[in-house]
Design a protein around this motif. Structure first.
Motif, PDB file in Angstrom:
ATOM      1  N   PRO A  81       0.812  -1.210   0.000  1.00 15.44           N
ATOM      2  CA  PRO A  81       0.000   0.000   0.000  1.00 15.44           C
ATOM      3  C   PRO A  81       0.848   1.265   0.000  1.00 15.44           C
ATOM      4  N   HIS A  82       2.129   1.128   0.360  1.00 14.80           N
ATOM      5  CA  HIS A  82       3.089   2.228   0.383  1.00 14.80           C
ATOM      6  C   HIS A  82       4.459   1.628   0.137  1.00 14.80           C
ATOM      7  N   GLN A  83       5.387   2.409  -0.407  1.00 13.59           N
ATOM      8  CA  GLN A  83       6.702   1.860  -0.723  1.00 13.59           C
ATOM      9  C   GLN A  83       7.433   1.347   0.508  1.00 13.59           C
ATOM     10  N   ASP A  84       7.041   1.816   1.701  1.00 16.52           N
ATOM     11  CA  ASP A  84       7.683   1.376   2.931  1.00 16.52           C
ATOM     12  C   ASP A  84       6.934   0.245   3.629  1.00 16.52           C
ATOM     13  N   VAL A  85       5.779  -0.138   3.109  1.00 18.87           N
ATOM     14  CA  VAL A  85       4.904  -1.082   3.813  1.00 18.87           C
ATOM     15  C   VAL A  85       4.564  -2.266   2.914  1.00 18.87           C
ATOM     16  N   LEU A  86       4.731  -3.460   3.462  1.00 23.32           N
ATOM     17  CA  LEU A  86       4.332  -4.695   2.792  1.00 23.32           C
ATOM     18  C   LEU A  86       3.316  -5.403   3.677  1.00 23.32           C
ATOM     19  N   ILE A  87       2.209  -5.828   3.086  1.00 19.01           N
ATOM     20  CA  ILE A  87       1.239  -6.673   3.783  1.00 19.01           C
ATOM     21  C   ILE A  87       1.296  -8.039   3.121  1.00 19.01           C
ATOM     22  N   ALA A  88       1.432  -9.092   3.934  1.00 19.78           N
ATOM     23  CA  ALA A  88       1.633 -10.420   3.358  1.00 19.78           C
ATOM     24  C   ALA A  88       1.045 -11.485   4.272  1.00 19.78           C
ATOM     25  N   ALA A  89       0.561 -12.571   3.669  1.00 19.37           N
ATOM     26  CA  ALA A  89       0.035 -13.685   4.450  1.00 19.37           C
ATOM     27  C   ALA A  89      -0.066 -14.934   3.599  1.00 19.37           C
ATOM     28  N   GLN A  90      -0.222 -16.050   4.276  1.00 14.90           N
ATOM     29  CA  GLN A  90      -0.371 -17.332   3.587  1.00 14.90           C
ATOM     30  C   GLN A  90      -1.348 -18.204   4.362  1.00 14.90           C
ATOM     31  N   VAL A  91      -2.233 -18.861   3.630  1.00 14.24           N
ATOM     32  CA  VAL A  91      -3.138 -19.844   4.203  1.00 14.24           C
ATOM     33  C   VAL A  91      -2.635 -21.225   3.795  1.00 14.24           C
ATOM     34  N   LEU A  92      -2.569 -22.129   4.773  1.00 18.72           N
ATOM     35  CA  LEU A  92      -1.984 -23.450   4.529  1.00 18.72           C
ATOM     36  C   LEU A  92      -2.923 -24.548   5.013  1.00 18.72           C
ATOM     37  N   SER A  93      -3.082 -25.562   4.181  1.00 12.73           N
ATOM     38  CA  SER A  93      -3.752 -26.795   4.578  1.00 12.73           C
ATOM     39  C   SER A  93      -2.722 -27.909   4.481  1.00 12.73           C
ATOM     40  N   ARG A  94      -2.486 -28.572   5.601  1.00 16.14           N
ATOM     41  CA  ARG A  94      -1.433 -29.589   5.639  1.00 16.14           C
ATOM     42  C   ARG A  94      -1.941 -30.838   6.352  1.00 16.14           C
ATOM     43  N   VAL A 106      -5.386 -23.056   7.806  1.00 13.40           N
ATOM     44  CA  VAL A 106      -5.024 -22.162   8.903  1.00 13.40           C
ATOM     45  C   VAL A 106      -4.176 -21.026   8.354  1.00 13.40           C
ATOM     46  N   LEU A 107      -4.093 -19.949   9.113  1.00 14.03           N
ATOM     47  CA  LEU A 107      -3.217 -18.847   8.749  1.00 14.03           C
ATOM     48  C   LEU A 107      -1.788 -19.241   9.079  1.00 14.03           C
ATOM     49  N   ASP A 108      -1.009 -19.503   8.057  1.00 13.89           N
ATOM     50  CA  ASP A 108       0.381 -19.911   8.245  1.00 13.89           C
ATOM     51  C   ASP A 108       1.218 -18.718   8.707  1.00 13.89           C
ATOM     52  N   TYR A 109       1.078 -17.611   8.032  1.00 12.22           N
ATOM     53  CA  TYR A 109       1.644 -16.350   8.496  1.00 12.22           C
ATOM     54  C   TYR A 109       0.812 -15.210   7.933  1.00 12.22           C
ATOM     55  N   GLY A 110       0.805 -14.093   8.609  1.00 10.06           N
ATOM     56  CA  GLY A 110       0.080 -12.907   8.179  1.00 10.06           C
ATOM     57  C   GLY A 110       0.644 -11.707   8.899  1.00 10.06           C
ATOM     58  N   THR A 123      19.068  -2.165   5.480  1.00  3.47           N
ATOM     59  CA  THR A 123      17.616  -2.275   5.595  1.00  3.47           C
ATOM     60  C   THR A 123      17.278  -2.496   7.064  1.00  3.47           C
ATOM     61  N   PHE A 124      16.327  -1.711   7.564  1.00  2.00           N
ATOM     62  CA  PHE A 124      15.908  -1.850   8.952  1.00  2.00           C
ATOM     63  C   PHE A 124      14.398  -1.721   9.014  1.00  2.00           C
ATOM     64  N   GLY A 125      13.744  -2.696   9.675  1.00  2.00           N
ATOM     65  CA  GLY A 125      12.295  -2.657   9.705  1.00  2.00           C
ATOM     66  C   GLY A 125      11.706  -3.483  10.828  1.00  2.00           C
ATOM     67  N   VAL A 126      10.371  -3.440  10.905  1.00  2.00           N
ATOM     68  CA  VAL A 126       9.636  -4.199  11.908  1.00  2.00           C
ATOM     69  C   VAL A 126       8.477  -4.926  11.230  1.00  2.00           C
ATOM     70  N   GLN A 127       8.107  -6.056  11.789  1.00  2.00           N
ATOM     71  CA  GLN A 127       6.961  -6.824  11.321  1.00  2.00           C
ATOM     72  C   GLN A 127       6.008  -7.034  12.491  1.00  2.00           C
ATOM     73  N   LEU A 128       4.724  -6.894  12.215  1.00  2.00           N
ATOM     74  CA  LEU A 128       3.705  -7.096  13.238  1.00  2.00           C
ATOM     75  C   LEU A 128       2.702  -8.113  12.725  1.00  2.00           C
ATOM     76  N   GLY A 129       2.439  -9.144  13.530  1.00  2.00           N
ATOM     77  CA  GLY A 129       1.493 -10.172  13.134  1.00  2.00           C
ATOM     78  C   GLY A 129       2.061 -11.552  13.387  1.00  2.00           C
ATOM     79  N   ARG A 130       1.634 -12.511  12.578  1.00  2.00           N
ATOM     80  CA  ARG A 130       2.156 -13.876  12.681  1.00  2.00           C
ATOM     81  C   ARG A 130       3.298 -14.042  11.692  1.00  2.00           C
ATOM     82  N   SER A 131       4.485 -14.309  12.223  1.00  2.00           N
ATOM     83  CA  SER A 131       5.690 -14.406  11.399  1.00  2.00           C
ATOM     84  C   SER A 131       6.304 -15.789  11.523  1.00  2.00           C
ATOM     85  N   LYS A 132       6.967 -16.233  10.451  1.00  2.00           N
ATOM     86  CA  LYS A 132       7.741 -17.460  10.494  1.00  2.00           C
ATOM     87  C   LYS A 132       9.029 -17.208  11.280  1.00  2.00           C
TER      88      LYS A 132
END
Length: 405
Positions: A81-94, A106-110, A123-132
């Protein structure tokens, strides 16, 4: 997952996100179109056939026809949504043996990834949510067959029977990537709650005890150095994972679980071959139960060495030795067996592996591998509920078809 601002194409493991629809509402048409240009969608599917001569792995594999209960299906997407922001997620059935209940999507990561600094040097940044979790070389991409060197990762370190604990967590992650004259230096640390699924309860033998196993605040971090464009890669990973068991059994108090592993990883890469080794030491236990039979404290040890060879552009073969010791103070498991807890061979595993992969095209891969195993230290408990019925020495064949888009 770390992606710089200049990264124009998402990795196969980078992700699905539903939240971007909300963000579109606050932008004008031109900005919305520009944002949609960054949208990436990917998916994958893997189906394996597992055949064993003794013991079961991912279903009734020791039956005459083997087991088809090893299936991975994932869909992921990412958007900026912005050059500094990435939104990402994955749904997994295993599905991995058992009764198939783990096959529910299930939500594998988001996550939301905000990069405060991104230039040629840093590069310096932060991630908020479910991370691997950044654990060893393969944990962050272990669900995508195309990113694994073999059908099964070394089970002494990348446990499938307790994968939920080491896989991902909900919280905050801080990362940095620093370019240095000789290569890249990366650091990552995460704070949050790990996943404590049924697989962990089974391994701790708490699945038959009324109560709940709930995550508590945990930390995990990794420092990784890549020299000369990745010719030499070295990393050290460490974690302090915690959970609380709230007992509903009359007379049994609540207890606490802890898991404190560290992993040292080293890889050397040439054009047509790679040599990889990882060593792990794992301290884990249960404490604070008023019944001492539930409390324990053990330190385990794991390591493997792996050689992969690439040939004819689309082919790769692999040979690996993988060693697991559940308790460094009882390497043979003899004291464990003498206590009446179970067979000695359930406390260790030596795995000799041969593997072959063929990338039919960029979207299709066929793989096969053979395992000769001495010990049952990493056998899935849900497929082998009675350890006394398992055999010490056993063999396994796996065949897998993998697709991606």
């Amino acid at each position: 997952m770390i992606v710089s601002k200049s990264f124009q194409r998402s990795e196969p493991r980078a992700c699905l996100v539903m939240a971007f629809v909300l963000l579109l509402g606050g932008t004008n048409s031109a900005k919305a179109d520009s944002m949609l240009d960054t949208l990436q969608l990917h998916g994958f599917l893997s189906q394996a056939l597992v055949i064993t001569d003794r013991n079961n792995f991912f279903g009734p594999s020791s039956s005459g026809s083997g087991s088809l209960k090893y299936t991975e299906i994932g869909a992921n997407a990412s958007i900026r949504p912005h050059q500094d922001v990435l939104i990402a997620a994955q749904v997994l059935s295993r599905r991995a043996g058992g009764d198939g209940s783990d096959a529910n999507p299930v939500l594998d990561y988001g996550l939301v990834d905000y990069q405060m600094v991104s230039n040629q040097q840093r590069t310096f940044g932060v991630q908020l949510g479910r991370s691997k979790y950044p654990f060893g070389f393969y944990n962050q991409t272990r669900d995508v067959a195309f990113t694994r060197p073999s059908i099964l990762l070394p089970q002494s370190i990348y446990f499938d029977r307790t994968r939920s604990l080491a896989l991902s967590g909900d919280g905050l992650t801080i990362y940095m990537d620093q370019r240095v004259p000789t290569g890249n230096l990366r650091a990552q640390i995460g704070f949050g709650d790990p996943q404590t699924g049924d697989d962990l309860r089974r391994t701790l033998r708490l699945d038959m005890v009324p109560g709940s196993l709930d995550p508590e605040r945990s930390t995990i971090g990794q420092i990784r150095y890549e020299h000369d464009g990745g010719k030499i890669v070295a990393a050290i990973s460490a974690a302090n994972a915690n959970a609380r068991f709230d007992s509903s059994l009359p007379g049994l108090s609540n207890g606490d679980f802890y898991f404190k592993p560290w992993v040292l990883s080293l890889q050397y890469n040439e054009e047509n071959w790679s040599l990889t080794t990882e060593y792990a030491r794992r301290n884990s236990g249960l404490e604070n139960f008023n019944n001492p039979a539930f409390n324990f404290d053990v330190t385990g040890e794991s390591w493997y060495v792996q050689y992969t060879r690439r040939f004819n552009e689309d082919w790769q073969w692999l040979v690996r030795y993988d060693n697991l010791i559940s308790n460094r103070d009882d390497r043979s498991g003899s004291a464990y067996e003498a206590s009446g807890a179970g067979p000695a061979h359930s406390q260790y595993a030596e795995d000799y592996t041969l593997g072959l992969q063929w990338n039919v095209n960029p979207r299709v891969m066929l793989a096969a591998e053979y395992h000769h195993v001495d010990g049952t230290g990493w056998l899935p408990i849900q497929d082998n509920p009675d350890p006394a019925e398992t055999r010490r020495r056993w063999n396994m064949l796996l065949f897998q078809l993998s697709l991606r888009f």
